[in-house]
Enzyme design. Structure first.
Site, PDB file in Angstrom:
ATOM      1  CG  HIS A  69       9.217  -5.778   4.103  1.00  0.00           C
ATOM      2  ND1 HIS A  69       9.784  -5.494   5.979  1.00  0.00           N
ATOM      3  CD2 HIS A  69       8.006  -4.774   4.054  1.00  0.00           C
ATOM      4  CE1 HIS A  69       9.290  -4.368   5.703  1.00  0.00           C
ATOM      5  NE2 HIS A  69       8.798  -4.185   5.558  1.00  0.00           N
ATOM      6  CG  ASP A 114       0.681  -0.428  -0.045  1.00  0.00           C
ATOM      7  OD1 ASP A 114       0.926   1.504   0.288  1.00  0.00           O
ATOM      8  OD2 ASP A 114       0.129  -0.426   0.182  1.00  0.00           O
ATOM      9  CB  THR A 142       7.636   6.941   0.266  1.00  0.00           C
ATOM     10  OG1 THR A 142       6.972   6.743   1.395  1.00  0.00           O
ATOM     11  CG2 THR A 142       8.798   8.168   0.544  1.00  0.00           C
TER      12      THR A 142
HETATM   13  P1  ITT Z   1       3.447   6.544   1.870  1.00  0.00           P
HETATM   14  O1  ITT Z   1       2.528   6.183   1.178  1.00  0.00           O
HETATM   15  O2  ITT Z   1       3.375   7.561   1.934  1.00  0.00           O
HETATM   16  O3  ITT Z   1       4.451   5.345   1.456  1.00  0.00           O
HETATM   17  P2  ITT Z   1       2.433   4.675   4.253  1.00  0.00           P
HETATM   18  O4  ITT Z   1       3.709   5.330   6.070  1.00  0.00           O
HETATM   19  O5  ITT Z   1       1.148   5.523   4.186  1.00  0.00           O
HETATM   20  O6  ITT Z   1       3.360   6.076   3.438  1.00  0.00           O
HETATM   21  P3  ITT Z   1       1.750   2.264   3.510  1.00  0.00           P
HETATM   22  O7  ITT Z   1       0.063   2.934   2.755  1.00  0.00           O
HETATM   23  O8  ITT Z   1       2.729   1.454   2.889  1.00  0.00           O
HETATM   24  O9  ITT Z   1       2.592   3.221   3.700  1.00  0.00           O
HETATM   25  O10 ITT Z   1       1.680   1.763   4.633  1.00  0.00           O
HETATM   26  C1  ITT Z   1       2.220   1.105   5.574  1.00  0.00           C
HETATM   27  C2  ITT Z   1       1.963   1.160   6.664  1.00  0.00           C
HETATM   28  O11 ITT Z   1       3.209  -0.289   7.173  1.00  0.00           O
HETATM   29  C3  ITT Z   1       3.414   2.060   7.207  1.00  0.00           C
HETATM   30  O12 ITT Z   1       3.536   2.844   7.456  1.00  0.00           O
HETATM   31  C4  ITT Z   1       4.937   1.242   8.167  1.00  0.00           C
HETATM   32  O13 ITT Z   1       3.633   2.304   9.692  1.00  0.00           O
HETATM   33  C5  ITT Z   1       4.678   0.165   8.246  1.00  0.00           C
HETATM   34  N1  ITT Z   1       5.181  -0.362   7.958  1.00  0.00           N
HETATM   35  C6  ITT Z   1       6.135  -0.311   5.785  1.00  0.00           C
HETATM   36  N2  ITT Z   1       7.318  -1.156   6.507  1.00  0.00           N
HETATM   37  C7  ITT Z   1       7.355  -1.556   7.531  1.00  0.00           C
HETATM   38  C8  ITT Z   1       8.967  -1.550   8.025  1.00  0.00           C
HETATM   39  O14 ITT Z   1       9.736  -1.768   7.352  1.00  0.00           O
HETATM   40  N3  ITT Z   1       9.004  -1.451   8.814  1.00  0.00           N
HETATM   41  C9  ITT Z   1       7.987  -1.251  10.335  1.00  0.00           C
HETATM   42  N4  ITT Z   1       6.745  -0.668   9.840  1.00  0.00           N
HETATM   43  C10 ITT Z   1       6.546  -0.477   8.515  1.00  0.00           C
END
Ligand code: ITT
Length: 214
Positions: free
Chosen positions: A201, A77, A16
């Site tokens: 989650h 993700d 990540t």
């Molecule tokens: P990586 O792909 O490098 O892991 P990313 O931020 O691009 O990082 P995602 O594509 O999975 O990751 O995007 C999911 C978004 O959803 C993330 O940027 C967060 O803002 C939000 N999100 C996911 N889990 C969360 C959590 O536990 N609390 C708050 N926001 C969350």
């Protein structure tokens, strides 16, 4: 899949580039004595997330990292799915925060966008929503396995709390009175010793991963 059922040992990559997720995943892995290095520390590129599902994107990230690093790779993700918005921002949760396409992210603006979209849709509280996390493990052998966790709740405006990351300040998990933004990490992602479901989650997806692979 038998190989995946063997205990995971030694070094692994946390695939990540999100510092909030990285921190949470390191905390979740800490009790297992694995040596976790991040995609950023290894200088791995950030793959384009072209998948149509959380599973597809998590697997794409895990596969990219195992190929680049030659080490088992764990990717997440995730996203926030709002019922009155037909599941948006969902897969596009990170993109809703981008100030310019692919550029820096502003989650205060993203949370405003969610509120504006709810108003535009004529939605009324309670604004039911859930977070989803899919954690995928990719092995150098080519095997990949994925685990999903969800937490249900409602959205609150204005956002509350400065803890956590992303959309945490607007998410109030069902049955609790504090948003994820008002919770210490230890509470948001604690793994109960008695095996009952964790709160977040990501911690729930991790429980399923840990049961299968750790
Ligand atoms: P990586 O792909 O490098 O892991 P990313 O931020 O691009 O990082 P995602 O594509 O999975 O990751 O995007 C999911 C978004 O959803 C993330 O940027 C967060 O803002 C939000 N999100 C996911 N889990 C969360 C959590 O536990 N609390 C708050 N926001 C969350």
């Amino acid at each position: 899949m038998s190989g995946m059922r063997q205990k995971l040992q030694g070094r692994l990559v946390i695939a990540t580039h999100n510092s909030g997720k990285l921190w949470e995943m390191r905390e979740l892995l800490a009790p297992y004595g694995l040596d976790a290095v991040s995609a950023g520390e290894l200088g791995l590129p950030e793959p384009e997330e072209t998948g149509a599902t959380f599973v597809a994107n998590a697997e794409l990230k895990a596969r990219g990292a195992v190929q680049a690093a030659g080490l088992p790779a764990l990717a997440d993700d995730s996203g926030l799915c709002v019922d009155a918005l037909g599941g948006a921002p969902g897969l596009f949760s990170a993109r809703w925060a981008e100030v310019t396409p692919g550029g820096i992210r502003d989650f205060a603006a993203a949370m405003d966008k969610v509120e504006a979209a709810l108003k535009k849709a004529g939605a009324r509280p309670p604004y039911t929503a859930h977070f989803v996390s899919v954690i995928s493990l990719a092995m150098p052998s080519g095997e990949v396995e994925s685990f999903e966790g969800k937490v249900f709740g409602t959205l609150v405006f204005p956002p509350r709390g400065t803890l956590g990351f992303g959309y945490d300040p607007i998410f109030l998990p069902n049955g609790l009175s504090r948003t994820f933004g008002e919770m210490m990490a230890a509470e948001k992602q604690a793994i109960p010793a008695d095996g009952s479901p964790a709160l977040s989650h990501r911690a729930r997806a991790f429980q399923a991963f840990a049961r299968a692979c750790l």
